[in-house]
Design a protein around this motif. Structure first.
Motif, PDB file in Angstrom:
ATOM      1  N   GLU A 136      31.517  -2.026 -70.374  1.00  0.00           N
ATOM      2  CA  GLU A 136      32.466  -3.146 -70.336  1.00  0.00           C
ATOM      3  C   GLU A 136      33.838  -2.747 -70.857  1.00  0.00           C
ATOM      4  OE1 GLU A 136      32.072  -5.853 -68.860  1.00  0.00           O
ATOM      5  OE2 GLU A 136      30.126  -6.804 -69.167  1.00  0.00           O
ATOM      6  N   SER A 137      33.882  -1.760 -71.749  1.00  0.00           N
ATOM      7  CA  SER A 137      35.151  -1.390 -72.378  1.00  0.00           C
ATOM      8  C   SER A 137      35.895  -0.265 -71.661  1.00  0.00           C
ATOM      9  CB  SER A 137      34.903  -0.956 -73.832  1.00  0.00           C
ATOM     10  OG  SER A 137      34.175   0.267 -73.879  1.00  0.00           O
ATOM     11  N   LEU A 138      35.271   0.341 -70.636  1.00  0.00           N
ATOM     12  CA  LEU A 138      35.894   1.482 -69.971  1.00  0.00           C
ATOM     13  C   LEU A 138      37.183   1.079 -69.267  1.00  0.00           C
ATOM     14  CD1 LEU A 138      32.820   3.263 -68.314  1.00  0.00           C
ATOM     15  CD2 LEU A 138      34.121   4.062 -70.291  1.00  0.00           C
ATOM     16  N   ASP A 139      38.217   1.890 -69.435  1.00  0.00           N
ATOM     17  CA  ASP A 139      39.430   1.743 -68.638  1.00  0.00           C
ATOM     18  C   ASP A 139      39.224   2.530 -67.346  1.00  0.00           C
ATOM     19  OD1 ASP A 139      42.169   3.149 -67.772  1.00  0.00           O
ATOM     20  OD2 ASP A 139      42.635   1.198 -68.658  1.00  0.00           O
ATOM     21  N   PRO A 140      39.177   1.880 -66.185  1.00  0.00           N
ATOM     22  CA  PRO A 140      38.830   2.583 -64.948  1.00  0.00           C
ATOM     23  C   PRO A 140      39.739   3.763 -64.637  1.00  0.00           C
ATOM     24  CG  PRO A 140      38.747   0.218 -64.611  1.00  0.00           C
ATOM     25  CD  PRO A 140      39.356   0.434 -65.957  1.00  0.00           C
ATOM     26  N   VAL A 141      41.042   3.594 -64.834  1.00  0.00           N
ATOM     27  CA  VAL A 141      41.995   4.638 -64.467  1.00  0.00           C
ATOM     28  C   VAL A 141      41.849   5.849 -65.380  1.00  0.00           C
ATOM     29  CG1 VAL A 141      44.443   5.203 -64.251  1.00  0.00           C
ATOM     30  CG2 VAL A 141      43.596   2.975 -63.471  1.00  0.00           C
ATOM     31  N   ALA A 142      41.891   5.624 -66.680  1.00  0.00           N
ATOM     32  CA  ALA A 142      41.789   6.733 -67.627  1.00  0.00           C
ATOM     33  C   ALA A 142      40.430   7.426 -67.523  1.00  0.00           C
ATOM     34  CB  ALA A 142      42.010   6.221 -69.051  1.00  0.00           C
ATOM     35  N   THR A 143      39.375   6.641 -67.364  1.00  0.00           N
ATOM     36  CA  THR A 143      38.028   7.205 -67.285  1.00  0.00           C
ATOM     37  C   THR A 143      37.876   8.096 -66.064  1.00  0.00           C
ATOM     38  OG1 THR A 143      37.101   5.282 -68.418  1.00  0.00           O
ATOM     39  CG2 THR A 143      35.571   6.646 -67.158  1.00  0.00           C
ATOM     40  N   GLN A 144      38.338   7.629 -64.916  1.00  0.00           N
ATOM     41  CA  GLN A 144      38.198   8.401 -63.696  1.00  0.00           C
ATOM     42  C   GLN A 144      39.045   9.677 -63.707  1.00  0.00           C
ATOM     43  OE1 GLN A 144      36.572   7.626 -60.001  1.00  0.00           O
ATOM     44  NE2 GLN A 144      35.291   7.851 -61.810  1.00  0.00           N
ATOM     45  N   GLU A 145      40.267   9.599 -64.187  1.00  0.00           N
ATOM     46  CA  GLU A 145      41.093  10.806 -64.227  1.00  0.00           C
ATOM     47  C   GLU A 145      40.508  11.824 -65.191  1.00  0.00           C
ATOM     48  OE1 GLU A 145      45.673  11.890 -63.668  1.00  0.00           O
ATOM     49  OE2 GLU A 145      45.316  10.347 -65.197  1.00  0.00           O
ATOM     50  N   ARG A 146      40.014  11.362 -66.328  1.00  0.00           N
ATOM     51  CA  ARG A 146      39.394  12.269 -67.299  1.00  0.00           C
ATOM     52  C   ARG A 146      38.164  12.945 -66.699  1.00  0.00           C
ATOM     53  NH1 ARG A 146      39.734   8.986 -71.217  1.00  0.00           N
ATOM     54  NH2 ARG A 146      37.702   7.969 -70.946  1.00  0.00           N
ATOM     55  N   LEU A 147      37.363  12.181 -65.960  1.00  0.00           N
ATOM     56  CA  LEU A 147      36.173  12.751 -65.339  1.00  0.00           C
ATOM     57  C   LEU A 147      36.547  13.792 -64.296  1.00  0.00           C
ATOM     58  CD1 LEU A 147      33.025  12.342 -65.298  1.00  0.00           C
ATOM     59  CD2 LEU A 147      33.388  10.878 -63.301  1.00  0.00           C
ATOM     60  N   LEU A 148      37.548  13.498 -63.469  1.00  0.00           N
ATOM     61  CA  LEU A 148      37.993  14.460 -62.459  1.00  0.00           C
ATOM     62  C   LEU A 148      38.410  15.769 -63.107  1.00  0.00           C
ATOM     63  CD1 LEU A 148      38.873  15.297 -59.577  1.00  0.00           C
ATOM     64  CD2 LEU A 148      41.095  14.265 -60.087  1.00  0.00           C
ATOM     65  N   LEU A 149      39.230  15.687 -64.135  1.00  0.00           N
ATOM     66  CA  LEU A 149      39.725  16.906 -64.780  1.00  0.00           C
ATOM     67  C   LEU A 149      38.592  17.703 -65.411  1.00  0.00           C
ATOM     68  CD1 LEU A 149      43.052  15.573 -66.366  1.00  0.00           C
ATOM     69  CD2 LEU A 149      42.764  16.950 -64.291  1.00  0.00           C
ATOM     70  N   SER A 150      37.572  17.026 -65.900  1.00  0.00           N
ATOM     71  CA  SER A 150      36.431  17.755 -66.464  1.00  0.00           C
ATOM     72  C   SER A 150      35.681  18.508 -65.367  1.00  0.00           C
ATOM     73  CB  SER A 150      35.487  16.794 -67.196  1.00  0.00           C
ATOM     74  OG  SER A 150      34.742  15.990 -66.289  1.00  0.00           O
ATOM     75  N   PHE A 151      35.542  17.903 -64.183  1.00  0.00           N
ATOM     76  CA  PHE A 151      34.904  18.599 -63.061  1.00  0.00           C
ATOM     77  C   PHE A 151      35.719  19.832 -62.665  1.00  0.00           C
ATOM     78  CE2 PHE A 151      32.965  14.410 -61.244  1.00  0.00           C
ATOM     79  CZ  PHE A 151      32.033  14.404 -62.257  1.00  0.00           C
ATOM     80  N   LEU A 152      37.039  19.674 -62.610  1.00  0.00           N
ATOM     81  CA  LEU A 152      37.895  20.788 -62.176  1.00  0.00           C
ATOM     82  C   LEU A 152      37.859  21.931 -63.187  1.00  0.00           C
ATOM     83  CD1 LEU A 152      40.965  18.819 -60.774  1.00  0.00           C
ATOM     84  CD2 LEU A 152      38.893  19.555 -59.604  1.00  0.00           C
ATOM     85  N   ARG A 153      37.812  21.615 -64.481  1.00  0.00           N
ATOM     86  CA  ARG A 153      37.697  22.676 -65.491  1.00  0.00           C
ATOM     87  C   ARG A 153      36.382  23.428 -65.318  1.00  0.00           C
ATOM     88  NH1 ARG A 153      39.889  18.686 -68.904  1.00  0.00           N
ATOM     89  NH2 ARG A 153      37.788  18.132 -69.637  1.00  0.00           N
ATOM     90  N   THR A 154      35.315  22.678 -65.056  1.00  0.00           N
ATOM     91  CA  THR A 154      34.008  23.316 -64.896  1.00  0.00           C
ATOM     92  C   THR A 154      33.970  24.212 -63.669  1.00  0.00           C
ATOM     93  OG1 THR A 154      32.941  21.415 -65.962  1.00  0.00           O
ATOM     94  CG2 THR A 154      31.538  22.859 -64.655  1.00  0.00           C
ATOM     95  N   ALA A 155      34.628  23.803 -62.592  1.00  0.00           N
ATOM     96  CA  ALA A 155      34.541  24.527 -61.317  1.00  0.00           C
ATOM     97  C   ALA A 155      35.725  25.458 -61.064  1.00  0.00           C
ATOM     98  CB  ALA A 155      34.434  23.526 -60.169  1.00  0.00           C
ATOM     99  N   ARG A 156      36.586  25.665 -62.047  1.00  0.00           N
ATOM    100  CA  ARG A 156      37.827  26.408 -61.775  1.00  0.00           C
ATOM    101  C   ARG A 156      37.592  27.869 -61.410  1.00  0.00           C
ATOM    102  NH1 ARG A 156      40.095  26.209 -68.005  1.00  0.00           N
ATOM    103  NH2 ARG A 156      38.399  27.415 -68.961  1.00  0.00           N
ATOM    104  N   ASP A 157      36.479  28.463 -61.875  1.00  0.00           N
ATOM    105  CA  ASP A 157      36.234  29.877 -61.573  1.00  0.00           C
ATOM    106  C   ASP A 157      35.301  30.065 -60.381  1.00  0.00           C
ATOM    107  OD1 ASP A 157      37.838  30.856 -63.651  1.00  0.00           O
ATOM    108  OD2 ASP A 157      36.224  30.585 -65.113  1.00  0.00           O
ATOM    109  N   THR A 158      34.972  28.991 -59.683  1.00  0.00           N
ATOM    110  CA  THR A 158      34.197  29.134 -58.440  1.00  0.00           C
ATOM    111  C   THR A 158      35.114  29.622 -57.333  1.00  0.00           C
ATOM    112  OG1 THR A 158      34.617  26.855 -57.747  1.00  0.00           O
ATOM    113  CG2 THR A 158      32.668  27.248 -59.117  1.00  0.00           C
ATOM    114  N   ARG A 159      34.510  30.028 -56.248  1.00  0.00           N
ATOM    115  CA  ARG A 159      35.308  30.480 -55.110  1.00  0.00           C
ATOM    116  C   ARG A 159      36.236  29.361 -54.632  1.00  0.00           C
ATOM    117  NH1 ARG A 159      31.653  32.238 -50.329  1.00  0.00           N
ATOM    118  NH2 ARG A 159      30.475  33.038 -52.113  1.00  0.00           N
ATOM    119  N   PHE A 160      35.701  28.140 -54.571  1.00  0.00           N
ATOM    120  CA  PHE A 160      36.503  26.996 -54.130  1.00  0.00           C
ATOM    121  C   PHE A 160      37.597  26.683 -55.140  1.00  0.00           C
ATOM    122  CE2 PHE A 160      37.584  22.609 -53.338  1.00  0.00           C
ATOM    123  CZ  PHE A 160      37.400  22.421 -51.980  1.00  0.00           C
TER     124      PHE A 160
END
Length: 485
Positions: A20-44
């Motif tokens: 109920e307390s999640l800010d949709p914009v901040a939460t989604q951008e933070r999640l995206l950046l965490s995925f990109l950090r995790t996958a940054r050394d993949t071929r893609f």
């Protein structure tokens, strides 16, 4: 069986407060950046400069939209089934086999341990929303019954298996929950759908089932088989979780098969990720799962195949617009066009309705008729229709739509009423009818059970397979009509 609901509530109460307390914009951008950090050394990740991405705008500038066929051709096919550090770090341990309802092509969707953990969390979120609305419910006082396809997985390579998503989910059930899950492997592994239903009807401990999950059409088949003397087969069922097909055509048919007080809750779990959960009443939309395994983008359907489509996200979505949903996930999908169409009813928090598939649009004659419009027009006929399928036909130089309906109702006069309803819903359809390029629709009735027989003959009976509502290709539709005849 010991009631585990009090322990479940220790999780669900703070979790609901958190959601109920999640800010949709901040939460989604933070999640995206965490995925990109995790996958940054993949071929893609290296090819798309993940290291340099600082926000959603950077991501959209560097990573174009792709469909499954694009990922398969450019990133997965060469190394399949051993995808290691390609679009997600490490070895992809599972592939969910998904056959598109419109294309018929089998897809191999990567499934990672991170994604399965996110899916399990979303499953618990579904129970959390249920308990928030029904605090006296006791879903963990008995068994949770998940009706899916065969849980048998095939070995694709050492350490890599593929199969139905429900099979993968069964393998990954946490140990603490295994004693509360039904059916056991001896039944779940059964590949033949009819034999599986027979075993379930005979061996399921009816008194123990508290939660039932599955696709409405297959759940209905099971419940009808198990019903005795008109009584609901699961007398203590408290929650029916459904997804994968529109609920409205099935609602009234489930009524006599559910015990008094049983709640229903819609979910949107795709093979690519768990997207949304009904957190309020029926028809009020499903709430996006903002902080689990998916970053969401939304492209207006009419822009999807344009050179520079507008890519909305939690910060820019609008209500009342039909969007194609696009996912970036912790299974290595990046700006992936799923093929589903959604429409938001709320922005904060984002709540959506599923309205169809991107391929559920017929424009063989320039009419731009959507599956949702067809379903709405059929509903206005006011007759019981168990299943239906629609496609285009050419009659000389002209065209028309043929609808195959599973119904026992007489069709006299209904084609004209359907024609008028479609014209009222779709201006392009009305214009083509008025201009003479399009003939009136033709309705064909088939007897009860005919669609089930057709799906069985195609090897698509049960589990997550769904009847294709719209088949836009005339040749494929002609094959379907022949099979249904």
């Amino acid at each position: 069986m010991l009631d585990g609901t009090p322990i479940l509530k220790l999780f669900t109460r703070p979790r609901v407060a958190r959601m109920e307390s999640l800010d949709p914009v901040a939460t989604q951008e933070r999640l995206l950046l965490s995925f990109l950090r995790t996958a940054r050394d993949t071929r893609f990740g290296r090819a798309h400069g993940f290291d340099a991405i600082r926000g959603v705008r950077d991501f959209q500038a560097r990573v174009p939209l792709r469909r499954y066929e694009d990922f398969w051709r450019d990133w997965w096919q060469t190394d399949f089934p051993v995808l290691r550090d390609v679009t997600w770090p490490g070895l992809v341990p599972y592939f969910a086999l998904s056959s598109g309802t419109t294309s018929g092509t089998t897809k191999y969707i990567p499934v990672t341990a991170a994604q399965m953990a996110a899916n399990q969390g979303a499953g618990l979120d579904t129970l959390a929303w249920h308990l928030a609305a029904h605090p006296r419910s006791r879903p963990f006082a008995g068994l949770s019954f998940m009706l899916g396809g065969s849980t048998a997985l095939q070995d694709l390579a050492p350490g890599v298996r593929g199969g139905d998503l429900s099979g993968i989910a069964t393998v990954e059930i946490p140990r603490l929950l295994r004693g509360r899950a039904w059916p056991p492997d001896t039944i779940a592994l059964t590949p033949d759908w009819d034999a599986k239903l027979a075993a379930l009807a005979e061996r399921t401990p009816r008194e123990a089932v508290r939660v039932l999950t599955g696709t409405p059409s297959w759940l209905l088949m099971l419940l009808h088989r198990m019903a005795r003397d008109g009584a609901p087969p699961f007398p203590h069922l408290e929650l029916l979780i459904h997804g994968g097909a529109a609920w409205a055509p099935y609602r009234d048919r489930f009524g006599p098969l559910l015990p008094p007080g049983c709640s229903t809750r819609e979910v949107y779990p795709a093979s690519e990720g768990f997207c949304a959960i009904q957190d309020r009443g029926e028809g009020e939309g499903m709430r996006l799962v903002l902080d689990r395994g998916c970053f969401f983008e939304f492209v207006p359907v009419e822009e999807l195949d344009t050179p520079d489509p507008t890519r909305h996200w939690a910060a820019t979505i609008e209500t009342g617009v039909d969007y194609a949903i696009v996912l970036t996930t912790n299974a290595g999908l990046h700006a992936y066009v799923v093929g589903d169409v959604v429409r938001f009813v709320d922005r904060r928090p984002p709540r959506l309705l599923m309205t169809g598939r991107t391929a559920w649009t017929m424009s063989a004659f320039g009419e731009h008729l959507t599956g949702e419009e067809i379903a709405t027009a059929l509903d206005r006929l006011g007759i019981p229709i168990a299943e239906w399928c629609c496609g285009p036909e050419f009659v000389g130089e002209l065209g028309r739509h043929r609808l195959v309906l599973e119904t026992e109702a007489p069709l006299d006069g209904l084609a004209a009423r359907l024609d008028a309803a479609l014209a009222a819903l779709n201006e392009d359809y009305a214009a083509h009818r008025k201009g003479g390029q399009l003939l009136p629709p033709e309705l064909v009735a088939v007897p009860p059970g005919r669609f089930t027989e057709w799906m069985r003959a195609r090897g698509k009976l049960g589990g997550q397979h769904k009847v294709p509502r719209v088949i836009a290709d005339p040749a494929r539709f002609a094959e379907a009509v022949a099979g249904l005849a």
